[in-house]
Enzyme design. Structure first.
Site, PDB file in Angstrom:
ATOM      1  N   GLN A 225     -10.371  -2.724   2.690  1.00  0.00           N
ATOM      2  CA  GLN A 225      -9.874  -3.372   3.910  1.00  0.00           C
ATOM      3  C   GLN A 225      -9.842  -2.420   5.098  1.00  0.00           C
ATOM      4  O   GLN A 225      -9.397  -2.804   6.185  1.00  0.00           O
ATOM      5  CB  GLN A 225      -8.488  -3.968   3.665  1.00  0.00           C
ATOM      6  CG  GLN A 225      -7.357  -2.972   3.456  1.00  0.00           C
ATOM      7  CD  GLN A 225      -6.076  -3.650   3.011  1.00  0.00           C
ATOM      8  OE1 GLN A 225      -5.993  -4.196   1.913  1.00  0.00           O
ATOM      9  NE2 GLN A 225      -5.065  -3.633   3.885  1.00  0.00           N
TER      10      GLN A 225
ATOM     11  N   ARG B 261       2.825   2.655   9.595  1.00  0.00           N
ATOM     12  CA  ARG B 261       2.096   3.444  10.588  1.00  0.00           C
ATOM     13  C   ARG B 261       2.981   3.921  11.740  1.00  0.00           C
ATOM     14  O   ARG B 261       2.531   4.720  12.557  1.00  0.00           O
ATOM     15  CB  ARG B 261       0.919   2.629  11.139  1.00  0.00           C
ATOM     16  CG  ARG B 261      -0.211   2.413  10.124  1.00  0.00           C
ATOM     17  CD  ARG B 261      -1.379   1.676  10.760  1.00  0.00           C
ATOM     18  NE  ARG B 261      -2.565   1.675   9.915  1.00  0.00           N
ATOM     19  CZ  ARG B 261      -2.883   0.722   9.049  1.00  0.00           C
ATOM     20  NH1 ARG B 261      -2.084  -0.313   8.915  1.00  0.00           N
ATOM     21  NH2 ARG B 261      -3.991   0.802   8.324  1.00  0.00           N
TER      22      ARG B 261
ATOM     23  N   HIS C 251       9.382  -3.706   3.290  1.00  0.00           N
ATOM     24  CA  HIS C 251       8.919  -3.897   1.918  1.00  0.00           C
ATOM     25  C   HIS C 251      10.080  -4.193   0.977  1.00  0.00           C
ATOM     26  O   HIS C 251      10.012  -5.107   0.144  1.00  0.00           O
ATOM     27  CB  HIS C 251       8.201  -2.639   1.418  1.00  0.00           C
ATOM     28  CG  HIS C 251       6.973  -2.264   2.173  1.00  0.00           C
ATOM     29  ND1 HIS C 251       6.917  -1.143   2.982  1.00  0.00           N
ATOM     30  CD2 HIS C 251       5.751  -2.842   2.252  1.00  0.00           C
ATOM     31  CE1 HIS C 251       5.711  -1.042   3.508  1.00  0.00           C
ATOM     32  NE2 HIS C 251       4.985  -2.064   3.091  1.00  0.00           N
TER      33      HIS C 251
ATOM     34  N   GLU D  43      12.069  -0.543   4.855  1.00  0.00           N
ATOM     35  CA  GLU D  43      13.013  -1.625   4.610  1.00  0.00           C
ATOM     36  C   GLU D  43      12.329  -2.987   4.617  1.00  0.00           C
ATOM     37  O   GLU D  43      12.785  -3.922   3.925  1.00  0.00           O
ATOM     38  CB  GLU D  43      14.137  -1.587   5.649  1.00  0.00           C
ATOM     39  CG  GLU D  43      15.182  -2.683   5.491  1.00  0.00           C
ATOM     40  CD  GLU D  43      15.852  -2.700   4.136  1.00  0.00           C
ATOM     41  OE1 GLU D  43      16.274  -3.801   3.712  1.00  0.00           O
ATOM     42  OE2 GLU D  43      15.954  -1.635   3.488  1.00  0.00           O
TER      43      GLU D  43
ATOM     44  N   LEU E 294       9.079  -2.881  11.803  1.00  0.00           N
ATOM     45  CA  LEU E 294       8.869  -1.797  10.854  1.00  0.00           C
ATOM     46  C   LEU E 294       7.430  -1.813  10.351  1.00  0.00           C
ATOM     47  O   LEU E 294       6.877  -2.863  10.041  1.00  0.00           O
ATOM     48  CB  LEU E 294       9.822  -1.924   9.671  1.00  0.00           C
ATOM     49  CG  LEU E 294      11.314  -1.763   9.948  1.00  0.00           C
ATOM     50  CD1 LEU E 294      12.095  -1.726   8.624  1.00  0.00           C
ATOM     51  CD2 LEU E 294      11.594  -0.498  10.746  1.00  0.00           C
TER      52      LEU E 294
ATOM     53  N   GLU F 231       5.877 -11.347   7.077  1.00  0.00           N
ATOM     54  CA  GLU F 231       5.367 -12.091   8.219  1.00  0.00           C
ATOM     55  C   GLU F 231       4.886 -11.181   9.345  1.00  0.00           C
ATOM     56  O   GLU F 231       4.229 -11.660  10.265  1.00  0.00           O
ATOM     57  CB  GLU F 231       6.445 -13.035   8.759  1.00  0.00           C
ATOM     58  CG  GLU F 231       6.683 -14.247   7.879  1.00  0.00           C
ATOM     59  CD  GLU F 231       7.623 -15.249   8.518  1.00  0.00           C
ATOM     60  OE1 GLU F 231       8.230 -14.917   9.567  1.00  0.00           O
ATOM     61  OE2 GLU F 231       7.766 -16.357   7.980  1.00  0.00           O
TER      62      GLU F 231
ATOM     63  N   GLN G 102      -2.646 -12.183   8.108  1.00  0.00           N
ATOM     64  CA  GLN G 102      -2.901 -11.872   6.703  1.00  0.00           C
ATOM     65  C   GLN G 102      -2.191 -12.864   5.785  1.00  0.00           C
ATOM     66  O   GLN G 102      -2.768 -13.347   4.800  1.00  0.00           O
ATOM     67  CB  GLN G 102      -2.432 -10.452   6.392  1.00  0.00           C
ATOM     68  CG  GLN G 102      -2.462 -10.095   4.917  1.00  0.00           C
ATOM     69  CD  GLN G 102      -1.957  -8.694   4.665  1.00  0.00           C
ATOM     70  OE1 GLN G 102      -2.718  -7.737   4.795  1.00  0.00           O
ATOM     71  NE2 GLN G 102      -0.691  -8.543   4.309  1.00  0.00           N
TER      72      GLN G 102
ATOM     73  N   MET H 122       0.835  -1.205   0.000  1.00  0.00           N
ATOM     74  CA  MET H 122       0.000   0.000   0.000  1.00  0.00           C
ATOM     75  C   MET H 122       0.871   1.257   0.000  1.00  0.00           C
ATOM     76  O   MET H 122       0.408   2.342   0.346  1.00  0.00           O
ATOM     77  CB  MET H 122      -0.952   0.001   1.198  1.00  0.00           C
ATOM     78  CG  MET H 122      -2.000  -1.094   1.126  1.00  0.00           C
ATOM     79  SD  MET H 122      -3.520  -0.756   2.051  1.00  0.00           S
ATOM     80  CE  MET H 122      -2.894  -0.550   3.695  1.00  0.00           C
TER      81      MET H 122
END
EC number: 6.3.2.1
Length: 287
Positions: free
Chosen positions: A72, A198, A48, A46, A195, A159, A164, A41
């Site tokens: 969502q 948000r 991602h 880091e 990390l 993870e 999810q 999103m």
């Protein structure tokens, strides 16, 4: 490729609709190349980028989707203020991605769209679903769309969002989707905070206290492995977090694979969600 070349590589091209995405992926397929997809999103960090690099190691081409999925988010959640840093995201992806898929909402949910994916079973029972009703319905739907739009060989998810990840794995298996789902280890700050996009919402004093969530989980895992009663351990550490200023949604021990009730003879997972001020933190560790 040298480090200097990698850092000066231009930002990857952007596909803004499904036709453009499929055209580019089709070219790679025609050349016999394997494709990895990393759904995000945006507001990349880091965590991602580690997934993108993992995709690069396992495939010839990597597509990163950047789409803040409205379905969502529940009422009162942070859809409007969710961080959007598109230009910086594309620059960060320059060394490691081949294409950015950045659709608008109307491309993902055209007028008249009415199909959504719902899941049942232990993977969606409780935990996030108890506090964010409908969340996984939106997650499963958008991920299914992205997988069908891109048609990757592999797709990678962090993870940190462990429930999810398990929901997506369950959906892909149930629907016989021809894609391999891989999880990437949680990336943490030096003080242990996982990390998250948000984290930037945290005030300075909240950021200083935030690592206590991970510390409490580590204490839980150590005590449970040592043979202490899990319910007693979880109650004690939840009380400690409340004392430290957290509003705890859950601190729960589950089966690591199914997310059903834990069995000491099988791998287990400790999952937590708690708020500091207006910021909701989630985390998990193996037990």
């Amino acid at each position: 490729m040298s480090d200097q070349t990698a850092t000066t590589r231009p930002a990857p091209p952007i596909a803004e609709d499904v036709a453009a995405l499929r055209a580019r992926v089709g070219q790679w397929r025609a050349a016999g190349e394997r494709v990895a997809l990393v759904p995000t999103m945006g507001a990349l960090h880091e965590g991602h980028l580690s997934l993108v690099r993992q995709g690069r190691a396992k495939a010839d081409r990597v597509v990163v989707s950047i789409f803040v999925n409205p379905t969502q988010f529940g009422p009162g959640e942070d859809l409007a203020r969710y961080p959007r840093t598109f230009e910086a995201d594309c620059a960060a992806l320059a060394p490691c991605a081949d294409l950015v898929f950045a659709p608008q909402a109307q491309a993902m949910y055209p007028p008249g769209s009415s199909s959504m994916i719902s899941l049942e079973g232990p993977a969606t029972a409780g935990l996030e679903d108890a506090f964010r009703p409908g969340h996984f319905r939106g997650v499963a739907t958008v991920v299914a769309k992205l997988l069908l739009q891109c048609g990757p060989d592999i797709a990678l998810f962090g993870e940190k969002d462990y429930q999810q990840l398990k929901v997506i794995m369950r959906m892909v298996a149930d629907l016989f989707m021809p894609v391999t789902i891989l999880g990437g280890e949680t990336v943490r700050e030096a003080d242990g905070l996982a990390l998250s996009s948000r984290n930037r919402y945290l005030a300075a004093d909240e950021r200083a206290r935030a690592p206590q969530l991970y510390a409490a989980m580590q204490r839980c895992a150590k005590a449970i492995v040592a043979g202490d009663d899990p319910a007693t351990v979880l109650t004690r550490e939840e009380a400690a977090l409340v004392q430290a200023g957290f509003a705890v949604d859950y601190l729960a021990l589950r089966d690591a694979e199914s997310l059903g009730e834990p069995d000491p003879a099988r791998p287990r997972r400790l999952l937590a969600a708690a708020k500091l001020g207006a910021t909701r933190l989630i985390d998990n560790i193996a037990v």
